[in-house]
Design a protein around this motif. Sequence first.
Motif, mmCIF file in Angstrom:
data_model
loop_
_atom_site.group_PDB
_atom_site.id
_atom_site.type_symbol
_atom_site.label_atom_id
_atom_site.label_comp_id
_atom_site.label_asym_id
_atom_site.label_seq_id
_atom_site.Cartn_x
_atom_site.Cartn_y
_atom_site.Cartn_z
ATOM 1 N N SER A 201 -3.105 7.339 -6.669
ATOM 2 C CA SER A 201 -4.281 7.918 -5.765
ATOM 3 C C SER A 201 -4.776 6.790 -4.916
ATOM 4 O O SER A 201 -4.325 5.658 -5.051
ATOM 5 C CB SER A 201 -5.274 8.560 -6.367
ATOM 6 N N PHE A 202 -5.449 7.268 -3.675
ATOM 7 C CA PHE A 202 -5.837 6.167 -2.912
ATOM 8 C C PHE A 202 -6.696 5.301 -3.577
ATOM 9 O O PHE A 202 -6.747 3.949 -3.485
ATOM 10 C CB PHE A 202 -6.633 6.645 -1.695
ATOM 11 N N ALA A 203 -7.663 5.953 -4.410
ATOM 12 C CA ALA A 203 -8.556 4.983 -5.388
ATOM 13 C C ALA A 203 -7.800 3.796 -6.315
ATOM 14 O O ALA A 203 -8.284 2.949 -6.165
ATOM 15 C CB ALA A 203 -9.524 5.820 -5.966
ATOM 16 N N ALA B 128 -4.777 2.979 -5.921
ATOM 17 C CA ALA B 128 -3.982 1.997 -5.397
ATOM 18 C C ALA B 128 -4.748 0.968 -4.737
ATOM 19 O O ALA B 128 -4.546 -0.474 -4.811
ATOM 20 C CB ALA B 128 -3.156 2.507 -4.044
ATOM 21 N N ALA B 129 -5.983 1.278 -4.360
ATOM 22 C CA ALA B 129 -7.080 0.182 -3.596
ATOM 23 C C ALA B 129 -7.574 -0.820 -4.677
ATOM 24 O O ALA B 129 -7.754 -1.934 -4.680
ATOM 25 C CB ALA B 129 -8.237 1.064 -3.020
ATOM 26 N N SER C 129 -11.032 1.234 -0.267
ATOM 27 C CA SER C 129 -10.244 2.275 -0.001
ATOM 28 C C SER C 129 -10.080 2.511 1.498
ATOM 29 O O SER C 129 -8.997 2.743 1.893
ATOM 30 C CB SER C 129 -10.871 3.483 -0.464
ATOM 31 N N VAL D 245 1.261 4.190 -3.161
ATOM 32 C CA VAL D 245 0.725 5.481 -2.892
ATOM 33 C C VAL D 245 2.160 6.529 -2.907
ATOM 34 O O VAL D 245 1.917 7.491 -3.453
ATOM 35 C CB VAL D 245 0.016 5.593 -1.771
ATOM 36 N N ALA E 110 0.793 -1.152 0.059
ATOM 37 C CA ALA E 110 -0.017 -0.044 -0.112
ATOM 38 C C ALA E 110 1.007 1.277 -0.090
ATOM 39 O O ALA E 110 0.706 2.336 -0.890
ATOM 40 C CB ALA E 110 -0.765 -0.244 1.143
ATOM 41 N N LEU F 83 -2.113 2.087 5.088
ATOM 42 C CA LEU F 83 -1.180 3.207 5.052
ATOM 43 C C LEU F 83 -0.935 3.857 6.224
ATOM 44 O O LEU F 83 0.227 4.285 6.790
ATOM 45 C CB LEU F 83 -1.684 4.340 4.062
ATOM 46 N N LEU G 223 -7.273 0.241 2.360
ATOM 47 C CA LEU G 223 -5.876 0.864 2.092
ATOM 48 C C LEU G 223 -5.535 1.953 2.952
ATOM 49 O O LEU G 223 -4.140 2.023 3.377
ATOM 50 C CB LEU G 223 -6.107 1.371 0.630
ATOM 51 N N MET G 224 -6.439 2.902 3.307
ATOM 52 C CA MET G 224 -6.196 3.818 4.225
ATOM 53 C C MET G 224 -5.501 3.657 5.645
ATOM 54 O O MET G 224 -4.698 4.181 6.087
ATOM 55 C CB MET G 224 -7.106 4.978 4.096
#
Length: 184
Positions: free
Chosen positions: A129-131, A133-134, A141, A123, A119, A148, A144-145
């Motif tokens: 972007s988060f989207a 990468a997810a 998402s 990023v 992750a 991170l 993923l966050m």
Amino acid sequence: MTSQRSRFDTLGQLTALRRYARSLTRDDVAAEDLVHDTLLRAYERRGSFEPGRGLRAWLFSILHNLFVDGQRARRADERRKALVADLHPAHQPAVQDQQLRLAQLRRAFMDLPEEQRAALHLVAIEGMSFAEAAKALGIPSGTLMSRLARARAALRALEEGEAGTRVGKAPVLKLVGGSDGPSH
């Protein structure tokens, strides 16, 4: 032709030229170089020699002028070097420290659990972007966050030097109170 050649007898002046060059340079090697340059200049400019002026004075004049020009050139070179030295900082940070720090960071990154490392890589390094990468990891998402946040917290703990925390692993717990031995 023979009378002109005898009037241009530079070899007869060699000993006197060497003595004068040594007194100017205070160095045998530099003196020899100066005499060599003097004889070369005299040979190159022999057409400008005026027989009535005197060969010895002409050669000494050439030697002296070459010495003064050399001194001026050395001083100008020293000034240029001093100016360049002033443009650079007095010291540079040790490259070894940076390389060591980078190796520690790389090791800490590699010690992260695979899902956090993936992750963070997508990023932070690949710039997704988060989207994106997810989607690439096939996770929501929010997951993923969360990964991170845990990865960054682990690296921040290394950066801040938090005691008792190992990157990517459970915190080391410290027992407070109680006994260390088995209970009866």
